[in-house]
Design a protein around this motif. Sequence first.
Motif, PDB file in Angstrom:
ATOM      1  N   LEU A  22       0.832  -1.185   0.000  1.00 14.78           N
ATOM      2  CA  LEU A  22       0.000   0.000   0.000  1.00 14.78           C
ATOM      3  C   LEU A  22       0.876   1.248   0.000  1.00 14.78           C
ATOM      4  CD1 LEU A  22      -2.954   0.898   0.119  1.00 14.78           C
ATOM      5  CD2 LEU A  22      -2.744   0.978   2.597  1.00 14.78           C
ATOM      6  N   GLY A  23       0.571   2.187  -0.854  1.00 17.47           N
ATOM      7  CA  GLY A  23       1.335   3.424  -0.925  1.00 17.47           C
ATOM      8  C   GLY A  23       2.554   3.352  -1.821  1.00 17.47           C
ATOM      9  N   GLU A  24       2.845   2.173  -2.325  1.00 19.91           N
ATOM     10  CA  GLU A  24       3.992   1.990  -3.210  1.00 19.91           C
ATOM     11  C   GLU A  24       3.746   2.760  -4.513  1.00 19.91           C
ATOM     12  OE1 GLU A  24       6.506  -2.008  -3.969  1.00 19.91           O
ATOM     13  OE2 GLU A  24       4.420  -2.097  -4.534  1.00 19.91           O
ATOM     14  N   LYS A  25       4.741   3.418  -4.992  1.00 21.51           N
ATOM     15  CA  LYS A  25       4.600   4.216  -6.208  1.00 21.51           C
ATOM     16  C   LYS A  25       5.049   3.413  -7.432  1.00 21.51           C
ATOM     17  CE  LYS A  25       4.257   8.563  -4.114  1.00 21.51           C
ATOM     18  NZ  LYS A  25       3.151   8.336  -3.277  1.00 21.51           N
ATOM     19  N   VAL A  26       4.479   2.223  -7.563  1.00 23.59           N
ATOM     20  CA  VAL A  26       4.787   1.330  -8.678  1.00 23.59           C
ATOM     21  C   VAL A  26       3.467   0.937  -9.331  1.00 23.59           C
ATOM     22  CG1 VAL A  26       5.740  -0.922  -9.307  1.00 23.59           C
ATOM     23  CG2 VAL A  26       6.836   0.423  -7.529  1.00 23.59           C
ATOM     24  N   THR A  27       3.419   1.013 -10.635  1.00 22.15           N
ATOM     25  CA  THR A  27       2.211   0.626 -11.354  1.00 22.15           C
ATOM     26  C   THR A  27       2.131  -0.893 -11.439  1.00 22.15           C
ATOM     27  OG1 THR A  27       2.306   2.634 -12.681  1.00 22.15           O
ATOM     28  CG2 THR A  27       0.963   0.832 -13.533  1.00 22.15           C
ATOM     29  N   ARG A  28       0.992  -1.428 -11.055  1.00 22.69           N
ATOM     30  CA  ARG A  28       0.732  -2.867 -11.151  1.00 22.69           C
ATOM     31  C   ARG A  28      -0.520  -3.060 -12.007  1.00 22.69           C
ATOM     32  NH1 ARG A  28       5.096  -5.242  -8.560  1.00 22.69           N
ATOM     33  NH2 ARG A  28       5.492  -4.146  -6.638  1.00 22.69           N
ATOM     34  N   VAL A  29      -0.551  -4.166 -12.728  1.00 25.91           N
ATOM     35  CA  VAL A  29      -1.715  -4.479 -13.545  1.00 25.91           C
ATOM     36  C   VAL A  29      -2.206  -5.858 -13.136  1.00 25.91           C
ATOM     37  CG1 VAL A  29      -2.627  -4.753 -15.875  1.00 25.91           C
ATOM     38  CG2 VAL A  29      -0.782  -3.118 -15.450  1.00 25.91           C
ATOM     39  N   SER A  51      -1.955 -22.556 -19.321  1.00 28.83           N
ATOM     40  CA  SER A  51      -1.558 -22.501 -20.736  1.00 28.83           C
ATOM     41  C   SER A  51      -1.409 -21.062 -21.233  1.00 28.83           C
ATOM     42  CB  SER A  51      -2.564 -23.263 -21.605  1.00 28.83           C
ATOM     43  OG  SER A  51      -3.794 -22.559 -21.697  1.00 28.83           O
ATOM     44  N   GLN A  52      -2.005 -20.105 -20.543  1.00 29.22           N
ATOM     45  CA  GLN A  52      -1.966 -18.713 -20.990  1.00 29.22           C
ATOM     46  C   GLN A  52      -0.956 -17.841 -20.229  1.00 29.22           C
ATOM     47  OE1 GLN A  52      -6.108 -17.633 -20.690  1.00 29.22           O
ATOM     48  NE2 GLN A  52      -6.532 -18.400 -22.746  1.00 29.22           N
ATOM     49  N   VAL A  53      -0.221 -18.426 -19.294  1.00 29.00           N
ATOM     50  CA  VAL A  53       0.745 -17.652 -18.507  1.00 29.00           C
ATOM     51  C   VAL A  53       1.738 -16.898 -19.397  1.00 29.00           C
ATOM     52  CG1 VAL A  53       2.657 -17.814 -16.850  1.00 29.00           C
ATOM     53  CG2 VAL A  53       0.478 -18.945 -16.363  1.00 29.00           C
ATOM     54  N   GLU A  58       3.617 -11.607 -21.325  1.00 32.22           N
ATOM     55  CA  GLU A  58       3.936 -10.790 -22.497  1.00 32.22           C
ATOM     56  C   GLU A  58       3.185  -9.456 -22.501  1.00 32.22           C
ATOM     57  OE1 GLU A  58       3.187 -11.031 -27.275  1.00 32.22           O
ATOM     58  OE2 GLU A  58       3.708 -12.890 -26.243  1.00 32.22           O
ATOM     59  N   VAL A  59       1.916  -9.469 -22.098  1.00 28.83           N
ATOM     60  CA  VAL A  59       1.135  -8.224 -22.116  1.00 28.83           C
ATOM     61  C   VAL A  59       1.329  -7.377 -20.870  1.00 28.83           C
ATOM     62  CG1 VAL A  59      -0.579  -9.117 -23.721  1.00 28.83           C
ATOM     63  CG2 VAL A  59      -0.989  -9.317 -21.284  1.00 28.83           C
ATOM     64  N   GLY A  60       2.032  -7.910 -19.864  1.00 28.36           N
ATOM     65  CA  GLY A  60       2.419  -7.091 -18.731  1.00 28.36           C
ATOM     66  C   GLY A  60       1.596  -7.210 -17.464  1.00 28.36           C
ATOM     67  N   PHE A  61       0.849  -8.295 -17.299  1.00 27.71           N
ATOM     68  CA  PHE A  61       0.134  -8.477 -16.037  1.00 27.71           C
ATOM     69  C   PHE A  61       1.141  -8.800 -14.930  1.00 27.71           C
ATOM     70  CE2 PHE A  61      -3.434  -9.541 -18.946  1.00 27.71           C
ATOM     71  CZ  PHE A  61      -4.299  -8.549 -18.532  1.00 27.71           C
ATOM     72  N   SER A 105       7.039 -18.321 -11.628  1.00 28.35           N
ATOM     73  CA  SER A 105       8.197 -18.365 -12.542  1.00 28.35           C
ATOM     74  C   SER A 105       8.166 -17.216 -13.540  1.00 28.35           C
ATOM     75  CB  SER A 105       8.225 -19.693 -13.301  1.00 28.35           C
ATOM     76  OG  SER A 105       8.493 -20.753 -12.419  1.00 28.35           O
ATOM     77  N   ALA A 106       6.965 -16.761 -13.876  1.00 30.67           N
ATOM     78  CA  ALA A 106       6.817 -15.650 -14.822  1.00 30.67           C
ATOM     79  C   ALA A 106       6.839 -14.298 -14.106  1.00 30.67           C
ATOM     80  CB  ALA A 106       5.513 -15.820 -15.601  1.00 30.67           C
ATOM     81  N   GLY A 107       6.968 -14.314 -12.788  1.00 31.19           N
ATOM     82  CA  GLY A 107       6.983 -13.061 -12.040  1.00 31.19           C
ATOM     83  C   GLY A 107       5.605 -12.471 -11.821  1.00 31.19           C
ATOM     84  N   ILE A 108       4.579 -13.294 -11.958  1.00 33.03           N
ATOM     85  CA  ILE A 108       3.199 -12.846 -11.781  1.00 33.03           C
ATOM     86  C   ILE A 108       2.724 -13.311 -10.408  1.00 33.03           C
ATOM     87  CG2 ILE A 108       0.833 -12.984 -12.650  1.00 33.03           C
ATOM     88  CD1 ILE A 108       2.089 -13.609 -15.433  1.00 33.03           C
ATOM     89  N   CYS A 109       2.224 -12.396  -9.624  1.00 39.32           N
ATOM     90  CA  CYS A 109       1.796 -12.694  -8.260  1.00 39.32           C
ATOM     91  C   CYS A 109       0.359 -13.235  -8.254  1.00 39.32           C
ATOM     92  CB  CYS A 109       1.889 -11.418  -7.436  1.00 39.32           C
ATOM     93  SG  CYS A 109       1.455 -11.653  -5.718  1.00 39.32           S
ATOM     94  N   PRO A 110       0.142 -14.484  -7.818  1.00 43.47           N
ATOM     95  CA  PRO A 110      -1.226 -14.984  -7.696  1.00 43.47           C
ATOM     96  C   PRO A 110      -1.911 -14.383  -6.480  1.00 43.47           C
ATOM     97  CG  PRO A 110       0.347 -16.712  -7.123  1.00 43.47           C
ATOM     98  CD  PRO A 110       1.137 -15.500  -7.491  1.00 43.47           C
TER      99      PRO A 110
END
Length: 111
Positions: A22-29, A51-53, A58-61, A105-110
Motif C-alpha cells: 500500500l502506498g507503493e509508487k509502482v504501477t501494477r496491472v 496454458s496462458q501464462v 507478455e502483455v504485462g500483467f 516463474s513468470a513473475g506474476i503474483c497470484p
Amino acid sequence: NEGPCSEEIQVSAVVPLKMPKLGEKVTRVMLQGFNWWSCDNKRGWYNILTSQVPEFEEVGFNMIWLPPPCKSADKRGYLPSEWYTLDSKYGTKEELFALGRALCSAGICPI
C-alpha cells in the motif's frame, strides 16, 4: 476444547515474489483470472490459465486474481465447505499448484 486433528502436510520454502505494498509508487496491472462460468470449463480452469501464462507475462500483467480454491457447496467456490480441500470445480490441487508455480516463474503474483 480441541477440535479434530488435521492431517499433516508437507511444505517447502520457495523464494517469495515481491508483493505489492500500500502506498507503493509502482504501477501494477491485475487480471481477474475467472468469470462466473469458469467453473464449468471441462478442461479445468486452472489448466486454461496455466496454458496462458506466457501471454499474461507478455502483455504485462503483474498479478492475477484467482477464483476461490477450496471445496465448496456452491460450484463457484463462494460457500466453502472444506477449507483445506483444494480440489474444486476449477481443477485439482495439483493443477492449482502447477498454475502457482507457472505464475511465480513468470513473475506474476497470484492473488
